[in-house]
Design an enzyme around this catalytic site. Structure first.
Site, PDB file in Angstrom:
ATOM      1  N   ASP A  16      -0.440   5.121   0.756  1.00  0.00           N
ATOM      2  CA  ASP A  16      -0.830   6.074   1.791  1.00  0.00           C
ATOM      3  C   ASP A  16      -0.871   5.393   3.159  1.00  0.00           C
ATOM      4  O   ASP A  16      -1.637   4.465   3.380  1.00  0.00           O
ATOM      5  CB  ASP A  16      -2.212   6.663   1.482  1.00  0.00           C
ATOM      6  N   ASP A  63       0.847  -1.178   0.000  1.00  0.00           N
ATOM      7  CA  ASP A  63       0.000   0.000   0.000  1.00  0.00           C
ATOM      8  C   ASP A  63       0.893   1.241   0.000  1.00  0.00           C
ATOM      9  O   ASP A  63       2.075   1.168   0.352  1.00  0.00           O
ATOM     10  CB  ASP A  63      -0.892  -0.027   1.241  1.00  0.00           C
TER      11      ASP A  63
END
Length: 340
Positions: free
Chosen positions: A17, A15
């Site tokens: 953010d 991922d």
């Protein structure tokens, strides 16, 4: 001695953010950890629900932060959403885009025609995050979706987006507005659904993936859905209290404070491993989990306390905690957990 966690995998489905960067700043220890992971044979593949930027833009941002990446190392939910549409609609079909130019470009790339008005007779609506989405954009999509034959694909349904100003509305909040207005539900490309992860594994030519993320309700739920191991890092949205309360569909297999856990055996915990060295014991006393033990305040010890609490919480359904002794109390305080 156990080998580093990263040695068990050939691709890291990361991922962005809250895991790699936050608020435009790279998270500490990320560049050196990912560089060493790549050197050891685990390719970093950045899989993001964010639909507002192209893979090339994301790669440029990462490189500028000291995390070298090419566009081929970045997989976005718009790319997967466009691929889903291309698999079900003829080339040249009009698709109404609610979102950023990057989403429209992804639609064009697969041979479909991006439009912005319902009067352009779209066969589908595709929706992704853009900070510029407004009422008029949602209204055009609403009009198009009144026709039950019009398909609807959302890049993702994250209700919030982590920023340096805190959690702000994500694409899922805009999707929810259309769900309320139309009574319909979209197909979803991004996490927690598995298409994004499956495409990341395929693109990397990998067979031993590890999903790495900060959100239980997207990253780790996607890992469970796809049947892949998941590493939760405590650098973004979900925290220790969220971990204790995690439902089975969102539970990670591994836990670390940050990406150093990929390489340092002391800074990662396999939650199900009851034999993992730990100075702690957890007992159930009524409706409370009681943490007892002694440590010098090391990060590794704190991590093992959290892993032990998670094991007990998941087995008992109890999430309230308290400490037995000053060392345990200090550990719970550092973890942001408090007892009754």
């Amino acid at each position: 001695m156990r080998k580093p966690l990263v040695d068990e995998f050939d691709v890291l489905l990361l991922d962005l953010d809250g895991t790699v960067y936050l608020g435009g700043q790279v998270i500490p220890h990320v560049p050196e950890s990912l560089a060493e992971a790549a050197r050891r044979g685990a390719r970093p593949m950045f899989v993001t629900n964010n639909a507002s930027r192209s893979p090339a833009d994301v790669a440029g941002t990462l490189t500028g932060m000291g995390v070298p990446a090419a566009a081929a190392d970045v997989l976005t939910s718009p790319e997967v959403a466009a691929a889903m549409l291309a698999a079900t609609h003829p080339a040249g079909s009009a698709v109404l885009v609610v979102g950023a130019q990057a989403l429209a470009d992804a639609v064009s790339h697969v041979g479909l025609v991006p439009v912005r008005l319902a009067t352009d007779a779209p066969v589908a609506v595709v929706q992704g995050h853009s900070p510029d989405t407004g009422w008029r954009d949602l209204a055009e999509a609403c009009i198009a979706l009144r026709d039950p034959s019009v398909d609807w694909v959302a890049s993702n349904t994250d209700t919030t987006l982590p920023t340096d100003r805190g959690l702000l509305p994500g694409n899922g909040s805009m999707v929810a507005a259309l769900v309320a207005a139309t009574g319909r539900t979209p197909r979803v490309a991004g996490k927690p659904n598995r298409p994004l992860l499956d495409e990341g594994v395929r693109r990397a030519g990998a067979s031993r993936p590890l999903v790495v993320g900060d959100r239980l309700d997207t990253d780790l739920e996607a890992a469970v859905t796809a049947g892949m191991p998941g590493l939760m890092v405590l650098t973004g949205v979900s925290g220790p209290a969220d971990l204790l309360a995690a439902v089975p569909a969102q539970r990670p297999t591994h836990l670390a404070f940050d990406l150093r856990g990929l390489l340092d055996q002391g800074l990662v915990a396999e939650i199900a491993d009851v034999d993992d060295p730990s100075p702690w014991t957890v007992t159930v006393q009524g409706d409370v989990l009681v943490l007892a033990g002694e440590s010098g305040g090391e990060a590794a010890a704190d991590l093992r306390a959290l892993a032990a609490l998670a094991r007990s919480a998941w087995a008992s359904g109890i999430t309230a905690v308290r400490a037995d002794g000053p060392s345990a109390a200090a550990t719970l305080q550092r973890l942001g957990l408090s007892g009754p």
